[in-house]
Structures are given as C-alpha cells and as structure tokens.
Design a protein around this motif. Sequence first.
Motif, PDB file in Angstrom:
ATOM      1  N   ASP A  93       1.098   4.000  -2.982  1.00 54.75           N
ATOM      2  CA  ASP A  93       0.543   5.342  -2.477  1.00 54.75           C
ATOM      3  C   ASP A  93      -0.742   4.996  -2.238  1.00 54.75           C
ATOM      4  OD1 ASP A  93       0.717   7.711  -1.424  1.00 54.75           O
ATOM      5  OD2 ASP A  93       0.480   8.745  -3.366  1.00 54.75           O
ATOM      6  N   LEU A  94      -1.366   3.777  -2.085  1.00 52.71           N
ATOM      7  CA  LEU A  94      -2.751   3.736  -1.743  1.00 52.71           C
ATOM      8  C   LEU A  94      -3.169   3.649  -0.136  1.00 52.71           C
ATOM      9  CD1 LEU A  94      -3.435   0.824  -4.364  1.00 52.71           C
ATOM     10  CD2 LEU A  94      -4.206   3.278  -4.631  1.00 52.71           C
ATOM     11  N   GLU A  95      -2.405   3.928   0.425  1.00 49.81           N
ATOM     12  CA  GLU A  95      -2.522   3.694   2.042  1.00 49.81           C
ATOM     13  C   GLU A  95      -3.566   4.676   2.443  1.00 49.81           C
ATOM     14  OE1 GLU A  95       0.106   2.855   5.803  1.00 49.81           O
ATOM     15  OE2 GLU A  95       0.729   4.786   4.850  1.00 49.81           O
TER      16      GLU A  95
ATOM     17  N   MET B 215      -9.149   0.228   1.263  1.00 49.80           N
ATOM     18  CA  MET B 215      -7.787  -0.459   1.456  1.00 49.80           C
ATOM     19  C   MET B 215      -7.186  -0.888   2.956  1.00 49.80           C
ATOM     20  SD  MET B 215      -6.881  -1.291  -1.453  1.00 49.80           S
ATOM     21  CE  MET B 215      -6.889  -0.736  -3.296  1.00 49.80           C
TER      22      MET B 215
ATOM     23  N   LYS C 145      -6.242   5.337   1.302  1.00 49.92           N
ATOM     24  CA  LYS C 145      -7.678   4.767   0.642  1.00 49.92           C
ATOM     25  C   LYS C 145      -8.423   4.185   1.568  1.00 49.92           C
ATOM     26  CE  LYS C 145      -6.946   6.217  -3.651  1.00 49.92           C
ATOM     27  NZ  LYS C 145      -7.181   7.511  -4.216  1.00 49.92           N
TER      28      LYS C 145
ATOM     29  N   LEU D   8       0.857  -1.186  -0.066  1.00 51.94           N
ATOM     30  CA  LEU D   8       0.126  -0.048   0.018  1.00 51.94           C
ATOM     31  C   LEU D   8       0.898   1.415   0.016  1.00 51.94           C
ATOM     32  CD1 LEU D   8      -2.910  -0.832   2.655  1.00 51.94           C
ATOM     33  CD2 LEU D   8      -2.887  -0.737   0.109  1.00 51.94           C
TER      34      LEU D   8
END
Length: 178
Positions: free
Chosen positions: A38-40, A45, A42, A34
């Motif tokens: 760079d999805l942390e 997620m 969201k 993540l």
Amino acid sequence: MQPTATTSPVTPVSAGLRYGLLVGIVTSIYSFLLKVADLEQKPMMGLLTFAILIVGIILAHKFYKQHNAGFMSYAQGLGIATIAGAVIGALSGVFNYLYVNFIDTEYVQRTLDASRAKLEADGNMSEEQIEQAIQWTEKLMPTGPLSIVWAIIATAFFGFLLSLVISAFTKHTRPEFE
C-alpha cells in the motif's frame, strides 16, 4: 575447411526487446510490491520507477554499443529506448490489468476512497466538486483491456522523451570516413 561461426551485431530492435523485457519484469515486480505494501500513492516510490526506466535505457545503450564496436547513433539510441518503452508498457499494462481485475478487485475502490479522503482533507473543493472529480477519476482509471494499449503508448512515448536526453550522452557515432 571448418565453417566459422559468425555473430551478427545486435540491432536496436533486439536491444530494445531484451532490455524492455528485463526492465518490464523488474517494474512489474516493483509495482506489485508497492501495491501489496500500500505504498503506491507515495510520490518518492513512483520516482524510483522512473529511475529504473532511466537505468534500463542506459544499460540497453551500453549493451548495444558493446555489440557494435562501441558505436551507437543518436537515432539508434532513440529507437532502442522507444522499443524498450513499448515492451515495458506491454508488460506493465498486462500486469496492472490482471492485478486490478483478478488479483485485487477492491484496488480501484480503495484508490478512489483514498483520493476522496485526500480531496476532503485539503478542503479546497465543495462536496459536489469532489464527487465530480471522483467520477472523472473512476472513468479514467485503467481497468479495461484498452488500458494495456494506453500503457504501451504512454511508456513508449515516455521512453522516447527520456532518451532524447540520455541518447545525447550515450551516443558514440561511427566516424564518417572509416
């Protein structure tokens, strides 16, 4: 006379440690992916992390019951999840500490910048309020060694809370007069 191999039943501690290590490794890898993608930030997620924890607790309870004649009390279920949560927190805490301090030293600043941009885009706060919120966020961000301790405590507590419900469904109490 041949010595017979005896196997002792699995204890709540050993089940908690085993599944704490397994789930801790899985969540650390997931967290790393993540962060790299760079999805942390969201929310969906993050919910998957909770799903992994729930599945881990259920599997730990199942493992314990398989090795204890199908029985597990409610209290044993709580203990297993709390121990697993502490181990998961330790692994996650160490991973996050290493990540933000040695692997991606710009992570904290990027997170603060993203928070500032979101607060500015929302338009509900003055510049002074945004600055104060960012200062507090920076103070509370887990970057020091103490963050590992907080991760252990928080995850153990969260594992306990989840297990209050999960154990009600997974328990199978040994009959009193057996």
